[in-house]
Design a protein around this motif. Structure first.
Motif, PDB file in Angstrom:
ATOM      1  N   PRO A 214       0.808  -1.225   0.000  1.00 64.15           N
ATOM      2  CA  PRO A 214       0.000   0.000   0.000  1.00 64.15           C
ATOM      3  C   PRO A 214       0.840   1.273   0.000  1.00 64.15           C
ATOM      4  O   PRO A 214       0.318   2.350  -0.270  1.00 64.15           O
ATOM      5  N   PHE A 215       2.130   1.144   0.308  1.00 64.51           N
ATOM      6  CA  PHE A 215       2.975   2.338   0.435  1.00 64.51           C
ATOM      7  C   PHE A 215       3.791   2.608  -0.821  1.00 64.51           C
ATOM      8  O   PHE A 215       4.581   3.542  -0.862  1.00 64.51           O
ATOM      9  N   GLY A 236      -7.862  -0.639  -0.392  1.00 67.93           N
ATOM     10  CA  GLY A 236      -6.815   0.123   0.279  1.00 67.93           C
ATOM     11  C   GLY A 236      -6.999   1.608   0.089  1.00 67.93           C
ATOM     12  O   GLY A 236      -7.703   2.043  -0.829  1.00 67.93           O
ATOM     13  N   ASN A 237      -6.324   2.364   0.965  1.00 70.45           N
ATOM     14  CA  ASN A 237      -6.486   3.820   0.912  1.00 70.45           C
ATOM     15  C   ASN A 237      -5.620   4.449  -0.176  1.00 70.45           C
ATOM     16  O   ASN A 237      -5.594   5.650  -0.338  1.00 70.45           O
ATOM     17  N   TYR A 238      -4.898   3.606  -0.932  1.00 68.73           N
ATOM     18  CA  TYR A 238      -3.999   4.115  -1.985  1.00 68.73           C
ATOM     19  C   TYR A 238      -4.667   4.074  -3.348  1.00 68.73           C
ATOM     20  O   TYR A 238      -4.128   4.542  -4.330  1.00 68.73           O
ATOM     21  N   HIS A 251      -9.272   9.367   0.972  1.00 68.38           N
ATOM     22  CA  HIS A 251      -9.378   8.210   0.091  1.00 68.38           C
ATOM     23  C   HIS A 251     -10.840   7.808  -0.120  1.00 68.38           C
ATOM     24  O   HIS A 251     -11.744   8.379   0.487  1.00 68.38           O
ATOM     25  N   SER A 267      -4.135   0.451   6.297  1.00 69.00           N
ATOM     26  CA  SER A 267      -3.899   1.012   4.967  1.00 69.00           C
ATOM     27  C   SER A 267      -4.415   0.071   3.879  1.00 69.00           C
ATOM     28  O   SER A 267      -4.622   0.485   2.755  1.00 69.00           O
ATOM     29  N   TYR A 287     -12.282  -3.015   6.235  1.00 71.78           N
ATOM     30  CA  TYR A 287     -11.491  -1.775   6.271  1.00 71.78           C
ATOM     31  C   TYR A 287     -12.188  -0.763   7.165  1.00 71.78           C
ATOM     32  O   TYR A 287     -11.558  -0.117   8.012  1.00 71.78           O
ATOM     33  N   THR A 310      -1.372  -2.532   8.466  1.00 75.57           N
ATOM     34  CA  THR A 310      -1.555  -1.260   9.171  1.00 75.57           C
ATOM     35  C   THR A 310      -0.629  -0.200   8.590  1.00 75.57           C
ATOM     36  O   THR A 310       0.296  -0.505   7.830  1.00 75.57           O
ATOM     37  N   ASN A 311      -0.886   1.035   9.007  1.00 76.47           N
ATOM     38  CA  ASN A 311      -0.058   2.155   8.544  1.00 76.47           C
ATOM     39  C   ASN A 311       1.386   1.999   8.997  1.00 76.47           C
ATOM     40  O   ASN A 311       2.292   2.586   8.408  1.00 76.47           O
TER      41      ASN A 311
END
Lengths: 336, 124
Positions: A214-215, A236-238, A251, A267, A287, A310-311
């Motif tokens: 996700p990063f 995911g938040n991406y 998001h 995330s 989520y 997780t973040n």
């Protein structure tokens, strides 16, 4: 005797031909449902089958699109409380959505149509709405605003809108599997914009599905699941988001209770389930639930497994995945 | 014991040849293409470019600008005037199955071929 040899030879010839034909593989890439879909049929493939699949995808898109005026969903949303007769597929999807809303305690809810439209995330009109606007729209959300009557009629409370965008891809993936099975296909993999469904295996091996990091801006994965006959769906938040002037990221996974993007330690969430429509709904629901509630929830489900990221790059797995998940990026860790 | 007639032999040979031709025909369909880059714009038929050919491709349509580069067996979107810039930020791709998608401009670039990636698909 001669006749016997003759018959055997004929039979062998035909077996040879049909056997090779059954190994024929084909791959097709199509733009549909606002995403890119890859259909990879590894045996028994032919043009007719692939055409049937792409036609079905187009049909689902034209029935369930939120924005296309001719779609069932658009008609239901603009019927001002009147009952609308819809296609049996649309009815099935909305009925499933209602079922998953009940199961998830409202963390997944199809009646967030107006909220999705208000934020406009991913559209040209994405913006942070005012608190008043959000409060008004949250009032239009809830299962009591949807009524279904057999066969195939849907009505909404005037002002409420449904959006099945979150699960229509899952339904479409299930349909691809159904069509492939009916055609005798034993091995296939379908990728509907990152929503993966596999039929059978790759010979003696399982399919290896990467779980998106996700990063990362690119298609990197932090882990792999080895699967057969199932669906792997990640939220995911991406995926779709925008960043406002003050640098805050918004998001697309909206919390039906607060009206804002779900804001918790997660995330990304991946759900593995033989039903892709269910995996799709619950990747969103888990989520929104957050890590603790999500983990507790998934452990009660026999037919679903999940991966939470997780973040802080901690990876939590449901019990059934402990042995089939491979972590392959050491910047992530699985807490004891 | 009846001996086979000459006609039977001819028929058998014919059938075996027929099977052989079909077999070869199907084998061709099974074989994967060499390492190629498939470029697709909306619902149009895709175009294929070899990945080992260093080139810059202008995929622009009207006001929609997309410039694709193939360099040292790596493919990347050099420039796009799309809203989200995800295609440009995607960076380089080089393995089979990897893709660059510019959804706003409905362009997809997929690497086909025999260089197997480690995974069959990416859940995202």
């Amino acid at each position: 005797m001669g006749k016997r040899i003759f018959s055997i030879l004929i039979l062998t010839s035909f077996l040879l031909v049909s056997c090779v034909d059954s190994h024929r593989s084909m791959k097709e890439v199509v733009f549909v449902m606002d995403t890119i879909v890859t259909l990879d049929v590894r045996d028994h493939a032919n043009e007719k089958l692939l055409k049937k699949m792409t036609d079905r995808l187009m049909e689902i898109d034209s029935l369930m699109s939120f924005s296309k005026e001719e779609s069932d969903i658009y008609q239901v949303n603009h019927a001002k409380g009147e009952s609308v007769l819809v296609d049996s597929s649309t009815y099935y999807v909305v009925k499933k959505a209602v079922e998953y809303t009940q199961m998830s305690g409202g963390c997944f809810d199809p009646s967030i149509g107006r909220l999705v439209a208000l934020w406009g995330i991913g559209s040209d009109d994405e913006h942070v709405p005012s608190i008043k606007e959000i409060e008004e729209v949250v009032e239009t959300i809830g299962l009591d605003k949807i009524s279904l009557s057999e066969p195939n009629s849907i009505s909404l409370m005037d002002g409420t809108m449904i959006d099945v965008g979150a699960i229509a891809k899952g339904f479409a993936a299930d349909e691809m599997i159904r069509i492939a099975k009916e055609a005798g296909v034993e091995s296939a993999i379908f990728n509907l914009g990152g929503n993966i469904s596999v039929l059978g295996s790759k010979g003696s091996d399982s399919f290896r599905i990467g779980i998106r990091n996700p990063f990362s801006e690119s298609d990197e994965y932090f882990g792999i699941v080895e699967v057969t006959d199932t669906s792997v769906v990640t939220s995911g938040n991406y995926e779709r988001y925008f960043i406002d002037e003050s640098g805050v990221k918004y998001h697309h996974i909206l919390d039906p209770f607060s009206g804002y993007p779900a804001d918790n330690e997660l995330s990304g969430v991946t759900v593995i389930c033989s039903s892709s429509i269910k995996a799709d709904a619950f990747s969103t629901a888990l989520y929104v639930m957050g890590l603790e509630k999500g983990l507790a929830f998934i452990e009660q489900m026999d037919d679903m497994e999940a991966i939470f990221v997780t973040n802080s790059r901690d990876v939590y797995l449901s019990t059934g995945l402990q042995t089939s998940f491979l972590l392959c990026d050491d910047s992530f860790r699985i807490p004891e | 014991m009846n001996m086979m007639k000459r006609g039977d032999y001819i028929l058998i040979i014919f059938l075996l040849l027929f099977a052989g031709v079909l077999f070869l025909h199907n084998m061709n369909n099974i074989q994967e293409k060499g390492t190629m880059v498939e470029i697709r714009f909306a619902d149009e038929d895709p175009i294929y470019v070899s990945i080992d050919q260093n080139t810059t491709l202008d995929l622009s349509h009207g006001d929609l600008v997309n410039i694709l580069c193939i360099e040292d067996e790596k493919v990347y979107m050099l420039e796009s005037n799309c809203r989200d810039q995800l295609c440009v930020r995607r960076g380089e791709i080089s393995l089979e199955g990897e893709s660059i998608v510019c959804l706003p401009h409905r362009i997809s670039i997929v690497i086909l071929g025999t260089d197997k990636g480690d995974i069959d698909a990416l859940s995202q």
